[in-house]
Design an enzyme around this catalytic site. Structure first.
Site, mmCIF file in Angstrom:
data_model
loop_
_atom_site.group_PDB
_atom_site.id
_atom_site.type_symbol
_atom_site.label_atom_id
_atom_site.label_comp_id
_atom_site.label_asym_id
_atom_site.label_seq_id
_atom_site.Cartn_x
_atom_site.Cartn_y
_atom_site.Cartn_z
ATOM 1 N N SER A 65 -12.187 6.475 -1.761
ATOM 2 C CA SER A 65 -12.595 6.456 -0.359
ATOM 3 C C SER A 65 -12.049 7.632 0.459
ATOM 4 O O SER A 65 -12.406 8.774 0.221
ATOM 5 C CB SER A 65 -12.150 5.124 0.236
ATOM 6 O OG SER A 65 -12.712 4.925 1.485
ATOM 7 N N ARG A 501 4.438 0.436 8.604
ATOM 8 C CA ARG A 501 4.119 -0.354 7.396
ATOM 9 C C ARG A 501 3.786 0.599 6.243
ATOM 10 O O ARG A 501 3.314 1.721 6.493
ATOM 11 C CB ARG A 501 2.963 -1.332 7.640
ATOM 12 C CG ARG A 501 1.694 -0.687 8.105
ATOM 13 C CD ARG A 501 0.539 -1.673 8.224
ATOM 14 N NE ARG A 501 -0.093 -1.964 6.944
ATOM 15 C CZ ARG A 501 -0.955 -1.151 6.342
ATOM 16 N NH1 ARG A 501 -1.299 0.001 6.863
ATOM 17 N NH2 ARG A 501 -1.483 -1.496 5.183
ATOM 18 N N THR A 505 -2.927 2.154 0.197
ATOM 19 C CA THR A 505 -3.895 3.013 -0.499
ATOM 20 C C THR A 505 -3.348 4.402 -0.809
ATOM 21 O O THR A 505 -3.939 5.129 -1.589
ATOM 22 C CB THR A 505 -5.175 3.199 0.355
ATOM 23 O OG1 THR A 505 -4.801 3.792 1.597
ATOM 24 C CG2 THR A 505 -5.899 1.891 0.589
HETATM 25 C C1 G16 Z 1 -9.032 0.947 2.866
HETATM 26 C C2 G16 Z 1 -9.260 -0.470 3.295
HETATM 27 C C3 G16 Z 1 -9.146 -0.568 4.802
HETATM 28 C C4 G16 Z 1 -7.785 -0.051 5.248
HETATM 29 C C5 G16 Z 1 -7.547 1.350 4.690
HETATM 30 C C6 G16 Z 1 -6.156 1.858 4.951
HETATM 31 O O1 G16 Z 1 -9.999 1.773 3.451
HETATM 32 O O2 G16 Z 1 -10.538 -0.866 2.852
HETATM 33 O O3 G16 Z 1 -9.312 -1.912 5.164
HETATM 34 O O4 G16 Z 1 -7.708 -0.011 6.629
HETATM 35 O O5 G16 Z 1 -7.756 1.353 3.287
HETATM 36 O O6 G16 Z 1 -5.238 0.985 4.339
HETATM 37 P P1 G16 Z 1 -3.707 1.337 4.208
HETATM 38 O O7 G16 Z 1 -3.220 1.562 5.604
HETATM 39 O O8 G16 Z 1 -3.094 0.148 3.554
HETATM 40 O O9 G16 Z 1 -3.616 2.594 3.408
HETATM 41 P P2 G16 Z 1 -10.815 2.846 2.593
HETATM 42 O O10 G16 Z 1 -11.815 3.381 3.548
HETATM 43 O O11 G16 Z 1 -9.810 3.857 2.128
HETATM 44 O O12 G16 Z 1 -11.409 2.054 1.474
#
Ligand code: G16
Length: 547
Positions: A65, A501, A505
């Site tokens: 993503s 936090r 990802t």
């Molecule tokens: C993914 C999730 C989203 C989230 C984002 C960031 O988005 O599907 O719901 O907001 O990651 O998450 P984090 O802050 O835990 O890194 P995407 O667009 O990368 O699939």
């Protein structure tokens, strides 16, 4: 002999590298070069999940993503297009981390016995990938996993993440009372185009929408969508559409870049009066922006602004349709701008519920409403309509022609919405319909409420797993003492808040701050980021004291 002898043999071709894996916010994500064994094992798990659902089709999307191009990732999609049930995430983490092939088969046996899975049932797995260079090798690993458990493979090629979610739901709902659509790319475009053209009937055509496609899969897909909609209805101009050149994906462009930097992407020159939006690398997020004619200032309309616009429109339509007893709720996370929450509660008089970050959390909360509008500030979100809402749209008896029109708009709105997951293409059209209906420019939309100044920063630390949170991820319980340092800093800036936090990802810790002025907000964000860096073993350059 183990019932998974064939699996053990196939698994030996995909040895686990020296790395640890977690099923995080959106599946497993890390460097693409480390992921072959994980994706092979996800193929095995998806096959078991399909059997667990009595042979229903399960989806697997290979994408990272918004992450950098070297990263890749994999996530599992449930039969109705939702994210993998959280009770199975730990199976995925366990499988991905199993050191030997024998451990892999042992874990499979445990899952089969714990979940009471009938291995004789068939399995079907639909899969797709984004444009990343590591995609083909990971797809081959997935196919080996599926073959090892004799699951039927359905390859959808290179499509957006929300398209794959949509296909899975279409496949599984085909022979039900509520079929979702045709499980093909053309079927997807036709459904969205027909709903869009119905909703804009009789409205004046607007100026083109300029799209920054993040040099990702959204670029070719939105052009296909555009050809189904027709240029009489909408002009689309695609920027950052280079998908066949390495090191372009999400580089200084795309929704994540625009949101984090609060500036337009490179590769475009936004002129006053032009309407712009950015997708992310797999087109599941969207943000809008424009440059003010009088001041030249860049203005961002993020997921919160989309949620409020959608909630406003839905509230008006259900009132016009005489469907006042439908319960509409808006779901947000701690990243939602305080002004948006206040606008929804006070101006729209709608309830707001907060969840942890990750569409998987928001989606489940939205399912509890007749109409659930969920968006993360980063532009990821959609609208869910439950069976009560659908029945009301389809069979309520209108008293007036105006009510009849509103009911038909609500039916078309549902068709325009990808209810499986946030979808940049669908969300773009929903916004366009509402703006046309209201005759609003992006600037007029932006005037609904004024965002509090906000800033989102990333800090790279030695080990982000030491960060533990509570209170919908707004309070740190570890590392020791860091939360009270943050509280003391927040106390110095009136009307501010800040929280920290670990990302689920990326290998980073996220710092969010919000305050009454940009100066206060930036000071607070950078001070908190500096403390995170100092107290948790920051890597690289320490964040500056100020912007
Ligand atoms: C993914 C999730 C989203 C989230 C984002 C960031 O988005 O599907 O719901 O907001 O990651 O998450 P984090 O802050 O835990 O890194 P995407 O667009 O990368 O699939």
């Amino acid at each position: 002999m183990s019932s998974f002898q064939k699996v053990a043999e196939a698994s030996s071709k995909f040895p686990k590298p020296d790395a640890a894996f977690t099923y995080g916010t959106a599946g497993v994500r890390t460097l693409g070069s480390l992921l072959e064994s994980t994706v092979f094992r996800v193929g095995l798990l998806a096959a078991l999940r399909s059997k667990k659902h009595g042979g229903a089709c399960i989806g697997v999307m290979i994408t990272a993503s918004h992450n950098k191009e070297e990263d890749n990732g994999v996530k599992i999609v449930e039969p109705m297009g939702e994210m993998l049930d959280q009770s199975w995430e730990s199976y995925c983490t366990d499988l991905a981390n199993a050191p030997t092939d024998a451990n892999v088969t042992q874990i499979l046996e445990t899952i089969v016995s714990k979940e009471n899975i009938d291995l004789s049932l068939p399995a079907t797995v639909a899969y797709a990938r984004d444009t990343r260079p590591s995609g083909p090798a990971l797809q081959a690993a997935l196919e080996s996993g599926l073959a090892a458990l004799e699951a039927k493979p359905l390859n959808f090629g290179i499509v957006t993440t929300p398209q794959l979610h949509y296909f899975v739901r279409c496949i599984n709902s085909k022979n039900t009372d509520n079929p979702y659509g045709e499980p093909t790319e053309d079927g997807y475009y036709k459904k969205l185009a027909a709903a869009f053209n119905k909703l804009i009937e009789g409205r004046a055509k607007t100026d083109p929408i300029h799209i920054d496609a993040a040099n990702g899969v959204g670029a070719p897909q939105v052009l296909k969508l555009s050809s189904f909609i027709g240029s009489d209805s909408l002009d689309i101009v695609v920027h950052n559409d280079t998908i066949n050149v390495e090191n372009k994906l999400n580089v200084e462009c795309g929704a994540d870049y625009v949101k984090s930097n609060q500036r337009s992407p490179s590769g475009v020159n936004v002129q006053p009066k032009q309407r712009f939006c950015s997708f992310d690398g797999d087109a599941d997020r969207i943000l809008f922006y424009y440059v003010s004619e009088s001041t030249g200032k860049f203005n961002l309309l993020d997921g919160d602004k989309i949620a409020t616009l959608a909630a406003l429109y839905i509230k008006e339509q259900i009132t016009d349709a005489g469907l006042k007893d439908l319960r509409v709720g808006v779901i947000q996370t701690a990243y939602a701008n305080g002004s948006s929450t206040e606008y929804i509660q006070k101006k729209l008089q709608l309830p707001v519920v907060f969840t942890k970050t990750g569409v998987k959390h928001l989606h489940h909360e939205a399912e509890k409403w007749d109409i659930g509008v969920y968006f993360e500030a980063n532009g990821h979100g959609t609208i869910l309509f439950n069976s009560k809402a659908r029945d009301a749209f389809n069979s309520a008896q209108p008293d007036t022609p105006a009510q009849d029109d509103a009911l038909s708009r609500l039916r078309a709105l549902r068709d325009l919405t990808n209810e499986t997951v946030g979808d940049a293409m669908s969300d773009m059209l929903i916004v366009e319909v509402i703006l046309r209906t209201k005759g609003w420019s992006l600037e007029q939309w932006n005037q609904c409420y004024t965002d509090k100044a906000n800033r989102l920063l990333k800090v790279i630390v030695k080990d982000r797993t030491i960060f533990k949170t509570t209170n919908a991820e707004q309070t740190l319980t570890s590392p020791d003492g860091l939360q009270s340092t943050i509280d003391n800093l927040v106390a110095k800036y009136p009307g501010s808040r800040s929280f920290v936090r670990p990302s689920g990802t990326e290998d980073a810790v996220r710092v969010y701050a919000e305050a009454n002025s940009t100066q206060d907000c930036d000071e607070l964000a950078y001070k908190v980021a500096g403390q995170v860096f100092d107290q948790a073993g920051g890597r690289g350059t320490r964040p500056p004291e100020f912007l």
